[in-house]
Write a protein that holds these residues in place. Structure first.
Motif, PDB file in Angstrom:
ATOM      1  N   ILE A 252       0.829  -1.293   0.076  1.00  0.00           N
ATOM      2  CA  ILE A 252       0.001   0.095   0.064  1.00  0.00           C
ATOM      3  C   ILE A 252       0.860   1.425  -0.016  1.00  0.00           C
ATOM      4  O   ILE A 252       0.529   2.315  -0.587  1.00  0.00           O
ATOM      5  CB  ILE A 252      -0.928   0.006   1.325  1.00  0.00           C
ATOM      6  CG1 ILE A 252      -2.159  -1.053   0.903  1.00  0.00           C
ATOM      7  CG2 ILE A 252      -1.601   1.193   1.347  1.00  0.00           C
ATOM      8  CD1 ILE A 252      -2.973  -1.121   2.195  1.00  0.00           C
ATOM      9  N   GLU A 253       1.984   0.977   0.669  1.00  0.00           N
ATOM     10  CA  GLU A 253       2.964   2.560   0.577  1.00  0.00           C
ATOM     11  C   GLU A 253       3.270   2.593  -0.677  1.00  0.00           C
ATOM     12  O   GLU A 253       3.387   3.820  -1.218  1.00  0.00           O
ATOM     13  CB  GLU A 253       4.097   2.005   1.799  1.00  0.00           C
ATOM     14  CG  GLU A 253       3.711   1.888   3.074  1.00  0.00           C
ATOM     15  CD  GLU A 253       3.172   3.309   3.530  1.00  0.00           C
ATOM     16  OE1 GLU A 253       3.435   4.493   3.368  1.00  0.00           O
ATOM     17  OE2 GLU A 253       2.176   3.386   4.285  1.00  0.00           O
ATOM     18  N   THR A 254       3.699   1.792  -1.440  1.00  0.00           N
ATOM     19  CA  THR A 254       4.225   1.726  -2.804  1.00  0.00           C
ATOM     20  C   THR A 254       2.979   2.351  -3.727  1.00  0.00           C
ATOM     21  O   THR A 254       3.363   3.191  -4.490  1.00  0.00           O
ATOM     22  CB  THR A 254       4.731   0.537  -3.325  1.00  0.00           C
ATOM     23  OG1 THR A 254       5.638  -0.062  -2.687  1.00  0.00           O
ATOM     24  CG2 THR A 254       5.230   0.705  -4.809  1.00  0.00           C
ATOM     25  N   LEU A 255       2.029   1.889  -3.471  1.00  0.00           N
ATOM     26  CA  LEU A 255       0.845   2.393  -4.406  1.00  0.00           C
ATOM     27  C   LEU A 255       0.557   3.808  -4.013  1.00  0.00           C
ATOM     28  O   LEU A 255       0.394   4.513  -4.920  1.00  0.00           O
ATOM     29  CB  LEU A 255      -0.545   1.644  -4.040  1.00  0.00           C
ATOM     30  CG  LEU A 255      -1.742   2.087  -4.638  1.00  0.00           C
ATOM     31  CD1 LEU A 255      -1.552   1.866  -6.188  1.00  0.00           C
ATOM     32  CD2 LEU A 255      -2.948   1.071  -4.262  1.00  0.00           C
ATOM     33  N   LYS A 256       0.557   4.080  -2.747  1.00  0.00           N
ATOM     34  CA  LYS A 256       0.403   5.554  -2.405  1.00  0.00           C
ATOM     35  C   LYS A 256       1.377   6.339  -2.933  1.00  0.00           C
ATOM     36  O   LYS A 256       1.140   7.524  -3.446  1.00  0.00           O
ATOM     37  CB  LYS A 256       0.377   5.753  -1.092  1.00  0.00           C
ATOM     38  CG  LYS A 256      -0.859   5.336  -0.184  1.00  0.00           C
ATOM     39  CD  LYS A 256      -1.071   5.531   1.197  1.00  0.00           C
ATOM     40  CE  LYS A 256       0.589   5.619   2.191  1.00  0.00           C
ATOM     41  NZ  LYS A 256       0.101   5.966   3.473  1.00  0.00           N
ATOM     42  N   LYS A 257       2.628   5.956  -2.922  1.00  0.00           N
ATOM     43  CA  LYS A 257       3.765   6.839  -3.605  1.00  0.00           C
ATOM     44  C   LYS A 257       3.464   7.093  -4.984  1.00  0.00           C
ATOM     45  O   LYS A 257       3.718   8.286  -5.619  1.00  0.00           O
ATOM     46  CB  LYS A 257       5.049   6.128  -3.228  1.00  0.00           C
ATOM     47  CG  LYS A 257       5.659   6.063  -1.816  1.00  0.00           C
ATOM     48  CD  LYS A 257       7.042   5.555  -1.639  1.00  0.00           C
ATOM     49  CE  LYS A 257       7.396   5.787  -0.004  1.00  0.00           C
ATOM     50  NZ  LYS A 257       8.473   4.954   0.400  1.00  0.00           N
ATOM     51  N   VAL A 258       3.376   5.891  -5.738  1.00  0.00           N
ATOM     52  CA  VAL A 258       2.812   6.050  -7.117  1.00  0.00           C
ATOM     53  C   VAL A 258       1.873   6.750  -7.460  1.00  0.00           C
ATOM     54  O   VAL A 258       1.900   7.746  -8.373  1.00  0.00           O
ATOM     55  CB  VAL A 258       2.791   4.698  -7.779  1.00  0.00           C
ATOM     56  CG1 VAL A 258       2.246   4.668  -9.199  1.00  0.00           C
ATOM     57  CG2 VAL A 258       4.151   3.843  -7.776  1.00  0.00           C
ATOM     58  N   LEU A 259       0.774   6.888  -6.863  1.00  0.00           N
ATOM     59  CA  LEU A 259      -0.352   7.666  -7.127  1.00  0.00           C
ATOM     60  C   LEU A 259      -0.060   9.330  -6.552  1.00  0.00           C
ATOM     61  O   LEU A 259      -0.466  10.133  -7.207  1.00  0.00           O
ATOM     62  CB  LEU A 259      -1.416   7.231  -5.956  1.00  0.00           C
ATOM     63  CG  LEU A 259      -2.362   5.909  -6.430  1.00  0.00           C
ATOM     64  CD1 LEU A 259      -3.259   5.518  -5.758  1.00  0.00           C
ATOM     65  CD2 LEU A 259      -2.971   6.053  -8.110  1.00  0.00           C
TER      66      LEU A 259
ATOM     67  N   ILE B 112      -9.418   6.728  -2.021  1.00  0.00           N
ATOM     68  CA  ILE B 112      -9.646   5.550  -1.692  1.00  0.00           C
ATOM     69  C   ILE B 112      -8.593   4.719  -0.954  1.00  0.00           C
ATOM     70  O   ILE B 112      -9.104   4.454   0.121  1.00  0.00           O
ATOM     71  CB  ILE B 112     -10.507   4.662  -3.113  1.00  0.00           C
ATOM     72  CG1 ILE B 112     -11.607   5.371  -3.622  1.00  0.00           C
ATOM     73  CG2 ILE B 112     -10.717   3.240  -2.693  1.00  0.00           C
ATOM     74  CD1 ILE B 112     -12.068   4.700  -4.940  1.00  0.00           C
ATOM     75  N   VAL B 113      -7.594   4.672  -1.460  1.00  0.00           N
ATOM     76  CA  VAL B 113      -6.658   4.048  -0.444  1.00  0.00           C
ATOM     77  C   VAL B 113      -6.209   4.601   0.801  1.00  0.00           C
ATOM     78  O   VAL B 113      -6.195   4.020   1.861  1.00  0.00           O
ATOM     79  CB  VAL B 113      -5.101   3.986  -1.341  1.00  0.00           C
ATOM     80  CG1 VAL B 113      -4.025   3.793  -0.531  1.00  0.00           C
ATOM     81  CG2 VAL B 113      -5.187   3.379  -2.448  1.00  0.00           C
ATOM     82  N   LEU B 114      -6.101   6.224   0.617  1.00  0.00           N
ATOM     83  CA  LEU B 114      -6.232   6.708   2.028  1.00  0.00           C
ATOM     84  C   LEU B 114      -7.379   6.420   3.136  1.00  0.00           C
ATOM     85  O   LEU B 114      -7.279   6.042   4.143  1.00  0.00           O
ATOM     86  CB  LEU B 114      -5.949   8.300   1.930  1.00  0.00           C
ATOM     87  CG  LEU B 114      -4.753   8.654   1.139  1.00  0.00           C
ATOM     88  CD1 LEU B 114      -4.591  10.184   0.815  1.00  0.00           C
ATOM     89  CD2 LEU B 114      -3.502   8.151   2.013  1.00  0.00           C
TER      90      LEU B 114
END
Length: 68
Positions: free
Chosen positions: A2-9, A47-49
């Motif tokens: 999830i951390e990687t997804l947040k960084k990419v977004l 949504i992720v947050l």
């Protein structure tokens, strides 16, 4: 993960403004398409947050010992 997804977004959100403007100058259709993808990335980031915050709240509620 999830951390990687947040960084990419977040990277897409930050660079999206500059790249979107450049693409609007080069090609209107590419610019519009990129801004649509940029908007979807912003929505996905929210949504992720929200999901991450809900998990944190659930964990806090499970570990709440204030009734002692």
């Amino acid at each position: 993960m999830i951390e990687t997804l947040k960084k990419v977004l977040l990277l897409v959100a930050v660079l999206g403004q500059v790249v979107g403007i450049a693409l609007l100058v080069v090609s209107i259709w590419l610019g519009i398409l990129f801004y649509i993808l940029y908007g979807l990335a912003i929505i996905a980031l929210f949504i992720v947050l929200i999901v991450e915050r809900a998990k944190e709240k659930e964990e806090d509620d499970k570990n709440d010992y204030s009734d002692y």
